[in-house]
Design a protein around this motif. Sequence first.
Motif, PDB file in Angstrom:
ATOM      1  N   ASP A 130     -60.011 -40.172   8.131  1.00  0.00           N
ATOM      2  CA  ASP A 130     -61.260 -38.728   8.128  1.00  0.00           C
ATOM      3  C   ASP A 130     -61.834 -38.444   8.305  1.00  0.00           C
ATOM      4  N   GLY A 131     -62.616 -40.266   7.456  1.00  0.00           N
ATOM      5  CA  GLY A 131     -63.915 -40.570   7.364  1.00  0.00           C
ATOM      6  C   GLY A 131     -64.277 -41.368   8.504  1.00  0.00           C
ATOM      7  N   ASN A 132     -63.207 -42.400   8.623  1.00  0.00           N
ATOM      8  CA  ASN A 132     -64.141 -43.388   9.446  1.00  0.00           C
ATOM      9  C   ASN A 132     -62.712 -43.669  10.671  1.00  0.00           C
ATOM     10  N   MET A 133     -62.143 -42.843  11.511  1.00  0.00           N
ATOM     11  CA  MET A 133     -61.688 -42.525  12.619  1.00  0.00           C
ATOM     12  C   MET A 133     -62.426 -41.630  13.506  1.00  0.00           C
ATOM     13  N   ALA A 134     -62.619 -41.285  14.455  1.00  0.00           N
ATOM     14  CA  ALA A 134     -63.305 -40.784  15.230  1.00  0.00           C
ATOM     15  C   ALA A 134     -62.261 -40.138  16.819  1.00  0.00           C
TER      16      ALA A 134
END
Lengths: 351, 351, 351, 351
Positions: A130-134
């Motif tokens: 959740d914090g590291n993919m877009a």
Amino acid sequence: MKGYAMLGISKTGWIEKEKPKCGPLDAIVRPLALAPCTSDVHTVWEGAVGERHDMILGHEGVGQVVEVGPLVKDFKPGDKVIIPAITPDWSSLEAQAGFSMHSHGALGGWKFSNTKDGLFGEFFHVNDADGNMALLPKGMDVATATMLSDMMPTGLHGAELADVQFGDVVAVIGIGPVGLMAVAGSALRGASRIYAVGSRQNCIDVAKKYGATDIVNYKQGSIVEQILEATKRKGVDKVIIAGGDVDTFAEAVTILKPGGRIGNINYLGSGEFVKVPREQWGVGMGHKLIVGGLMPGGRLRMEKLARMVEVGRIDPSLMITHRFEGLDKVEPALELMHNKPADLIKPVVVI
Amino acid sequence: MKGYAMLGISKTGWIEKEKPKCGPLDAIVRPLALAPCTSDVHTVWEGAVGERHDMILGHEGVGQVVEVGPLVKDFKPGDKVIIPAITPDWSSLEAQAGFSMHSHGALGGWKFSNTKDGLFGEFFHVNDADGNMALLPKGMDVATATMLSDMMPTGLHGAELADVQFGDVVAVIGIGPVGLMAVAGSALRGASRIYAVGSRQNCIDVAKKYGATDIVNYKQGSIVEQILEATKRKGVDKVIIAGGDVDTFAEAVTILKPGGRIGNINYLGSGEFVKVPREQWGVGMGHKLIVGGLMPGGRLRMEKLARMVEVGRIDPSLMITHRFEGLDKVEPALELMHNKPADLIKPVVVI
Amino acid sequence: MKGYAMLGISKTGWIEKEKPKCGPLDAIVRPLALAPCTSDVHTVWEGAVGERHDMILGHEGVGQVVEVGPLVKDFKPGDKVIIPAITPDWSSLEAQAGFSMHSHGALGGWKFSNTKDGLFGEFFHVNDADGNMALLPKGMDVATATMLSDMMPTGLHGAELADVQFGDVVAVIGIGPVGLMAVAGSALRGASRIYAVGSRQNCIDVAKKYGATDIVNYKQGSIVEQILEATKRKGVDKVIIAGGDVDTFAEAVTILKPGGRIGNINYLGSGEFVKVPREQWGVGMGHKLIVGGLMPGGRLRMEKLARMVEVGRIDPSLMITHRFEGLDKVEPALELMHNKPADLIKPVVVI
Amino acid sequence: MKGYAMLGISKTGWIEKEKPKCGPLDAIVRPLALAPCTSDVHTVWEGAVGERHDMILGHEGVGQVVEVGPLVKDFKPGDKVIIPAITPDWSSLEAQAGFSMHSHGALGGWKFSNTKDGLFGEFFHVNDADGNMALLPKGMDVATATMLSDMMPTGLHGAELADVQFGDVVAVIGIGPVGLMAVAGSALRGASRIYAVGSRQNCIDVAKKYGATDIVNYKQGSIVEQILEATKRKGVDKVIIAGGDVDTFAEAVTILKPGGRIGNINYLGSGEFVKVPREQWGVGMGHKLIVGGLMPGGRLRMEKLARMVEVGRIDPSLMITHRFEGLDKVEPALELMHNKPADLIKPVVVI
């Protein structure tokens, strides 16, 4: 699964490995497009990060999620995602202090192809999904999107580190792909004159498209002399170092005005010391600020940069000179980065 | 000498005055090109700065030096110069604190057509010539250069006040000339999506050229609703207010994300209070920063902005819709600003 | 387990609840010391956060870990820990943007006694234990340490928001416990003169110990007039608002110099609008910056503030006027906050 | 008039000179108290600023105005004033850019005993009197006030350059008078632990009074090892360099955390290069910022620091170890600085 790995210093090859396991906060992703990086070359052939055995290479790419951990909320299998080269531990003390790229230690956010397997395999693992993919924006070309992993955030961070302001005169030393993005970043922060230091014609052509106003060719004499002469001995407001080596800083300090800033985004692979010339540095009193830093990674940065590309504020695809198809082509693509033929800026492998 | 003056509130006319005297640090300049400003309209017809008698109007222009004081080092008669609307007292405590535009009191750097005669005469006086004039770059069109006095620095300051960063989603409320420059300034600081709020077609066309990605027409419904819907109820990262009135801030606060910033560059001519809605402002806890400020003036700012125009980073001439010739034409040019016909963005008078 | 809860607006009482469950990243903690907060009073008796049923109150305290989730690395049962009032979701986009207190929405980091049960029970739950708890330094008094949860970080954040610099003249409006910490924070950022606005003698005494140089009693006339007169009509460089209501901002704007900053740390519980007086705000052009924000929470902030207390840079225990023993005493302690007797600054309950 | 001058490198003596002439913006002042500076020692005995002939020494002092130019508004003969060591040209481009100390070139604000006669004569000249002098507050001891010229602003600027924040762990390398003020400045910006590096007992005693929590004696082993051990190998958040030489930066970089800052306020008199160790600097990627800068001078800074002393926020007089009386005593006072006996911190000459 198979992956293209560093077998040891100066040795690469295809290996078989277990498919990575997915932790509760993590994701497993298969690559859709990949790009090799000069850092991979440093890692393998210069041993820049030290010895590694059977470590899968690569940290630039986009992919498709195949599995997520039970605590992941915002992604699901099937999602197409941009992967940043830097994937911080967001609750670390360093991230809380505003330096997520150094989570749990200097450069600790750089995990792919450094402290764990990289992207050049059939699957790869992403910490804190959740914090590291877009999400890959709809309609965005996957090859273009690989430029968002490292080249674009690193280059633009140079303009942030140098704190380019409206009307600043800027020198960008080095116009490989990171330097080109630093040129674009300087123009996108309102620089006036941008002196781009380089010599290869294809890079010069792209630098001008990204906003360079003057090209300084180090093959035609001292860049210090050329830039001081062009600026009537006044020097420049800001310098971004995106190439060269530990000795480049002496040049940067010399062409910089008092009160200026040097932003370094060049990984310094060798040399014992960066040497700052005492007198030109104003005997320590000249407010010539020097800082170098790893790109900020993580999801928000990817989302923001992706939006810049979407609306056409910047087009990183101008840097892509070579396109390959198929995972097995990461081998020739990396070789290309290793050999740096004259017509190369950046190769991409679409899978 | 003759000058076009405010005779009193709502009254203008040509008057005869003594040619201004040159102090030791000052310069006397004759105008080469002039532009009237909405502020002149506020001053005359709304009495925004209070009553004034026989004060020559105008604070945007370029000119030619006719006399300099004995302590002036960098300029001489014959020099062509850009005149900033704001000419600070640089050794004042406020300037030392970084707010030169408020030298010796709020807005104290704004002297022309406020606390002394402005530029719409045969000659005008510039305080601290070395600190407050900039050489007109060779080859720069004088009409274009008048945009550097106020429109361009004011608009760009909006992007500075809002602290636009790479990839930010920005709303610019108002796309008269100052708002258009705020759009350009946002794009030039790397904004991604820029919501430009306006309704006039010629302004919309220029806003798009300057980098607006979306036009929000307040005649087609609440701008708050339109922007919240377009951003999936998330709002924007930054807001620049370049039009509207004291009630515009409530809209700006409502569309702004926590941690966002509002930069105001709109002179608020009437209304007792700017009203910030308590709940949407995060009950005082939402880190929604609000700041408004007069443009930075002086020589350095003019030089830096002029370089941006020289290298083509920004083209303020796109805003010039009407050109006049002759000093006597400041009268119809100001009338045009007063009447705001549909096809007007900015008029210029070349002398 | 039992807990002291808000039963509904204006109603409190002891209730029985399930002991909270520990997620993989979380911790379950039992309280060692607790403090009621004015926010609890607002929540219960003013319905400031809306209706709540059977929600355990409290967000200031220290405790002992009784259970940790399997992904927690840095804490174990038995550890004594400081709990911040604000416990962000560190990988949220807002935290990545530098505003962790607004993770997943405005004020989203404020969970205890707002969106989940607070600390006034036999046990409580802490999200992201590694990111949101700090070890209690050896030898630190647990009562003193409760001041680190909210009072000290909130007050000091006021000095950060106002950006107090060496030699600044500062006004701190309100000298309840948060205002007192804002006074201390201003002194600890090198303010020169600090005008502390308040009227209660015990608060005045402590304000002076924390560095206030002048006391302004609003019962003795307009604080605007008193401060303008004391500063020879020049006003102050910075204002911290730590009390009052929506109308306090008009006073703050009026006493502030151009280029100054207002930092608000007062929860605004009622009123439709914060009203900023147009003229005193420099007609929108005065660079009088206004920002208000929730305290930064999380582990790093707790660790840094705890070190300040450890080395004696600040002594928050001066604010503790009442000490109770036993969990059941949170009831009379909260009543004390509700009734605010003249001798109260802050009560603490040690368990 | 007579003055105590540098006759040439390594030679000093009393000379006769014309009384300085007063320009329209300037003032002529006679000294009331003076202090010699280590810079004077560097200038004379190390030739740090190059050869000088018959240049009157001294740049720290307070005086009484005897004459002002016709354009001076805020001072008149008889006024007692604090003189900053740095007296910028406020309308220069560098001052407009925020770096007044580098007006018209690196270190250009440093005029006294560098590019013109200093304060050690019967009279001295102050450029831009309104911008560069501050009234001596009533009741302030003139000996104490001499510390405001250079020691206090230089030391405090170290804490500004290092950007010390609440709770930061700071190392101050060097605890001569400038380092002592850096210790005080760090405490006054809310540092928690302050490691003060030094060896002389009187300096150690004063460092503790100013807020140092730990003394690191370089005679007892490597300061790097001592500080890393004390911080459990984590290092410090910020470093201020106020002593040592070009090699001190390698130590500073090594003890600094990623994301930290080094603020240098030590004049580097010799050595070709400041050497930054590549690996400890995070291979150029560690965000370990390095900046060094001359103190900000001018009137506002003097006024703000004077207010800090007035209200008791800081007491620079603790550094004064030797007091002399009479202008002729600048000679033995300077000799004292040259010889640095063990009991010396700072001498002052009252006239």
